[in-house]
Scaffold this active site. Structure first.
Site, PDB file in Angstrom:
ATOM      1  CG  HIS A 396      -1.138  11.500 -18.787  1.00  0.00           C
ATOM      2  ND1 HIS A 396      -1.532  11.194 -20.058  1.00  0.00           N
ATOM      3  CD2 HIS A 396       0.141  10.900 -19.065  1.00  0.00           C
ATOM      4  CE1 HIS A 396      -0.628  10.822 -20.940  1.00  0.00           C
ATOM      5  NE2 HIS A 396       0.501  10.544 -20.194  1.00  0.00           N
ATOM      6  CG  ASP A 482      18.818   1.975 -19.504  1.00  0.00           C
ATOM      7  OD1 ASP A 482      18.030   1.229 -20.151  1.00  0.00           O
ATOM      8  OD2 ASP A 482      19.692   1.532 -18.269  1.00  0.00           O
ATOM      9  CG  ASP A 505       3.259   5.862 -18.636  1.00  0.00           C
ATOM     10  OD1 ASP A 505       2.382   4.886 -18.653  1.00  0.00           O
ATOM     11  OD2 ASP A 505       3.068   6.907 -19.306  1.00  0.00           O
TER      12      ASP A 505
END
Length: 871
Positions: A396, A482, A505
């Site tokens: 990360h 979404d 990601d």
């Protein structure tokens, strides 16, 4: 029976050959049938007696002694036997259970067997399937428990199956068709520290085997067991679907088991059942299990079966692995169909013995540093490794900080599919951040991560975050939706405030050719004019990869090359290899502002260290909150990997810098600096000095290569600092000499963002401009000083700002100090060397620069000559 004299019917002759009187010459013996039969019987009986005596002496006697020893050992281990009514200790009658089919006919099969010498087996037992009628319906095993429920009530059973598909004992006709496919599931299990009495008991072992088979919903046709000498039991069960077998070592407390079944029915749900049934503990420590699960054969293998989860840990015989959670969602969305979390020991770095010592409070090294020896926790989504606790920090940090530091002042950040909370934790370490919006499609995944990976969203040590949990910070807004639906519903294609940094990601939007065009278009609408977009791409390419057009990574390269179409001025990729994946991982950063972002991207270590210390919040103890990322790490990210260049050039062989590459040809001669003179230029006295060749030089030569690799370099930050100092202190200050030196003796470019200068460390710094296209060195530009200057030509923008070449790993890896180290043609002895100054002028002053060169070519005083005469 009596002998009888028999005449021969002839007279004997004397010595003279005369005929004599007849006389007897032999006997005939008559043998009756009874006599022959009695002889044969006598011989047979005698041979049998001899053989029996020899067997008793040579075979049965030693065998009885071994059997007696084995029975004594079994008795000492608790074996369950009954003596027969004869009282013969060798005549045991074992209480072995029969395999049973309830309410089902026995399948049509052909039984074939071949028996070999079993003299070394202390016992041999076989059982065949029988049919048992029952009024109760077929049962379903609830995985991970001892509970069963009726097959007629599948929905109720599913609710207690932890998300896994229930195992139905009775199969449909379609299932039977699937059994015949050349594929199956293979479960291998080794269990130690098991009770020796259990491992010596064929009855208890056979019962456990039948229970396992029943839990799987399989059909056991028969099984066969051998008690071995001096100890141990081997059993094999013949399944309609394939086989099950095991072997025990009672004295060592070990049992190994092998279960193979045809079809697609997973065997994972019964791992716990096998541990429970066969892992009867010998001590309070309990049994230790090593197991692996393989997908075998040539069936229609799904992506999950070939993904990370089925390689490690499931497919590897590791010392320790434990399922923490496994959820299968029945949904049409393939993105989040299955979620698995496992605790595992990393084979290369951890051992089970060290882990057990870490659990003790014995002042050992392991017990003092428990966190080092704790099992790693890994998250899988659809069988693909998403994150692991041992490597989430470098992952990360690599995902977040390069893009954040490429921006001067990131205030608004958008996180896409970064639901674990670790990316949010890293973003909140930046003091400049005012707002973070997270768009996450799967709320359940966020909940699981927060529960099972609490350190991901732990902001308790961050001085800049008031809340202990990062999600509770007032600057954070989490939206479960979404990405496209959110943009369309909430903002009608997104018309809200732009984001300075957008981080993705999720490779889902990269892998599908139907998605990346719409997605990059959406990103371009949400990002600011100076914004930075960062995305993880997945496993990095390697040197053996073909061109992108023929690669399995084609969609990825199409995605990267689509970014310039939506306003990104520069695109770079970088890799990180310490993320817990089997191969290095690739990331991409795209910049809307070429000068700002590339200047920051290529910042020298000293400057980046300063920026990090100024921007990043320290921990509450005063330490740095960054673990893996620092200025040196960032410099490693600043240039792409060699494999990126190779694959790019295989795809675009005619692209800039691909034909020549950046390496040095050992067969190519290098002309030293002594082969050149500096004297008055042929352009006239106002042009000052020039560089001349003292010998003929081939076009295929390097020029002063030894010196060219050691230029005086003013990076963009240094060049900008000198310019600001001159503006502040005035042209009379001595700092102005440095500015003049960098401007007029150097080659001014913008390869790394804002303007920079590279000055040759030898006589090549006196090269003059080749008027009217007479350049014989460096880049072969078509534009000359005769150009009207109304607009900047594309070839100049391509050199200076990579226009049309926004993503080019070959160009990123090329040493810019060597751009004029090769002649454009053969040079004659005494010929002056020229370069085209228009390749290295200030783009913001294009008209002035081209007009100045035009005047100098017409005889006006050159800048260097004017400065030297003035001084």
């Amino acid at each position: 029976m009596a002998p009888t004299r028999v005449p021969n019917g002839r007279g004997n002759k004397d010595s003279n050959g005369r005929q004599g009187t007849p006389q007897d010459d032999g006997f005939r013996v008559k043998v009756t049938t009874r006599f022959i039969i009695l002889c044969l019987l006598s011989c047979t009986l005698l041979a049998y007696a001899v053989g029996k005596i020899a067997r008793l002496i040579l075979i049965d006697g030693p065998h009885q002694q071994l059997a007696l020893i084995h029975e004594q050992q079994l008795s000492s281990l608790g074996g369950s036997y009954e003596l027969s009514s004869t009282g013969n200790s060798r005549d045991h009658v074992m209480k072995l259970p029969n395999p049973v089919l309830k309410n089902k006919p026995i399948p049509n099969t052909i039984y074939t067997s071949m028996n070999f010498d079993t003299s070394r087996s202390s016992s041999i037992n076989s059982r065949w399937v029988v049919v048992e009628e029952s009024d109760s319906p077929p049962q379903i095993l609830v995985p991970g428990t001892n509970q069963t429920c009726d097959a007629d009530n599948v929905e109720t059973c599913s609710s207690c199956s932890r998300g896994k598909e229930p195992v139905v004992i009775e199969s449909s006709g379609e299932d039977h068709e699937e059994v015949h496919l050349p594929a199956g599931q293979h479960l291998l299990m080794d269990i130690r520290n098991v009770q020796s009495e259990f491992l010596a008991s064929e009855e208890r072992l056979a019962t456990a085997m039948l229970d396992v088979v029943g839990d799987c919903g399989l059909t056991l046709l028969s099984y066969h067991c051998h008690g071995l000498q001096p100890s141990g039991v081997s059993c094999v069960g013949v399944l309609l679907e394939s086989h099950v077998s095991f072997h025990t070592w009672p004295s060592q407390g070990v049992v190994t088991l092998d279960l193979f079944t045809c079809g697609s029915q997973s065997l994972l749900p019964i791992v716990e059942a096998v541990e429970r049934l066969f892992g009867v503990p010998a001590t309070s420590d309990g049994p230790e299990t090593v197991w692996a699960y393989k997908v075998r054969g040539f069936g229609d293998e799904t992506s999950a079966e070939l993904a990370d989860l089925f390689t490690f840990p499931i497919g590897t015989m590791t010392e320790y692995k434990k399922e923490i959670i496994s959820i299968t969602k029945k949904t049409d969305d393939i993105k989040r169909g299955r979620i698995d979390v496992y605790d595992v020991l990393r084979p290369t770095y951890q051992t089970f013995e060290s882990y057990k010592r870490s659990l003790q409070n014995d002042n050992s090294y392991e017990s003092q540093y428990k966190e080092i020896f704790q099992p790693d926790r890994i998250l899988y989504v659809n069988g693909v490794l998403q994150s692991r606790r041992s490597a989430e920090v470098p992952y990360h940090e690599a995902l977040v900080h390069p893009g954040m530091f490429a921006h001067d002042n990131p205030k608004r950040v958008l996180l896409l599919s970064c639901g674990g909370g670790a990316a949010l934790r890293e973003v909140l370490k930046h003091k400049t951040v005012e707002k973070v919006v997270m768009i996450e499609e799967e709320k359940q995944l966020v909940s699981i991560t927060r529960e099972l990976f609490p350190e991901y969203s732990d902001c308790s040590t961050n001085q800049g975050v008031a809340s202990a949990n990062c999600f509770d910070d007032s600057r954070v807004e989490v939206i479960y939706s979404d990405i496209f639906d959110w943009a369309e519903k909430e903002n009608k294609g997104y018309t809200g405030d732009a984001f300075d940094v957008i981080i993705l990601d999720d490779s889902y939007y990269v892998a599908g050719p139907a998605e990346y065009g719409d997605f990059t278009s959406l990103v371009s609408k949400m990002i600011s004019d100076r914004g930075v977009f960062v995305a993880q791409m997945g496993q990095a390419p390697n040197l053996n990869l073909p061109s992108a057009k023929h690669s399995v990574m084609k969609n990825r390269f199409d995605f990267i090359e689509s970014l310039p179409q939506f306003g990104f001025k520069s695109v770079v990729d970088y890799e990180e290899g310490h993320l817990g994946f089997s191969k290095p991982w690739q990331f991409v950063a795209a910049f809307r502002d070429y000068e700002m972002s590339r200047t920051n991207w290529f910042s020298p270590i000293s400057h980046m260290d300063l920026v990090i210390s100024q921007r990043i919040w320290p921990t509450k103890s005063g330490d740095s909150s960054l673990v893996h990322f620092d200025a040196a790490t960032m410099q490693g990210y600043s240039h792409p990997n060699r494999a990126s260049e190779v694959v790019f050039c295989r795809t675009h062989p005619d692209s800039t810098f691909c034909p020549e590459g950046h390496g040095f040809d050992p067969e190519r001669p290098n002309v030293p600096a002594t082969a050149f003179d500096v004297r008055a230029s042929t352009l006239g006295e106002n042009a000052g000095r020039g560089v001349f060749a003292n010998e003929e030089i081939s076009q295929f030569s390097y020029l002063t290569l030894d010196d060219a690799v050691h230029p005086v370099y003013f990076n963009p930050l240094c060049f900008d600092l000198v310019t600001k100092m001159v503006a502040k202190l005035g042209h009379e200050h001595k700092i102005q000499i440095m500015q003049f030196y960098s401007l007029y003796y150097g080659h001014v470019t913008s390869f790394h963002g804002r303007q920079e200068s590279t000055v040759d460390s030898n006589r090549m710094c006196f090269l003059n401009h080749g008027c009217s296209g007479k350049s014989n060195l460096s880049m072969n530009l078509t534009v000359t000083e005769s150009f009207d200057g109304s607009e900047i030509p594309q070839e100049f923008l391509r050199i200076q700002y990579r226009h049309g070449d926004e993503y080019n790993p070959a160009a990123e890896r090329f040493p810019t100090s060597l751009t004029h180290s090769s002649p454009l043609r053969d040079l004659k002895e005494g010929e002056e060397l020229f370069i085209n100054y228009l390749a290295a002028v200030n783009a913001n002053k294009w008209k002035e620069e081209i007009a100045s060169l035009r005047d100098q070519c017409n005889g006006a005083l050159g800048d260097v000559t004017a400065y030297e005469r003035e001084k």
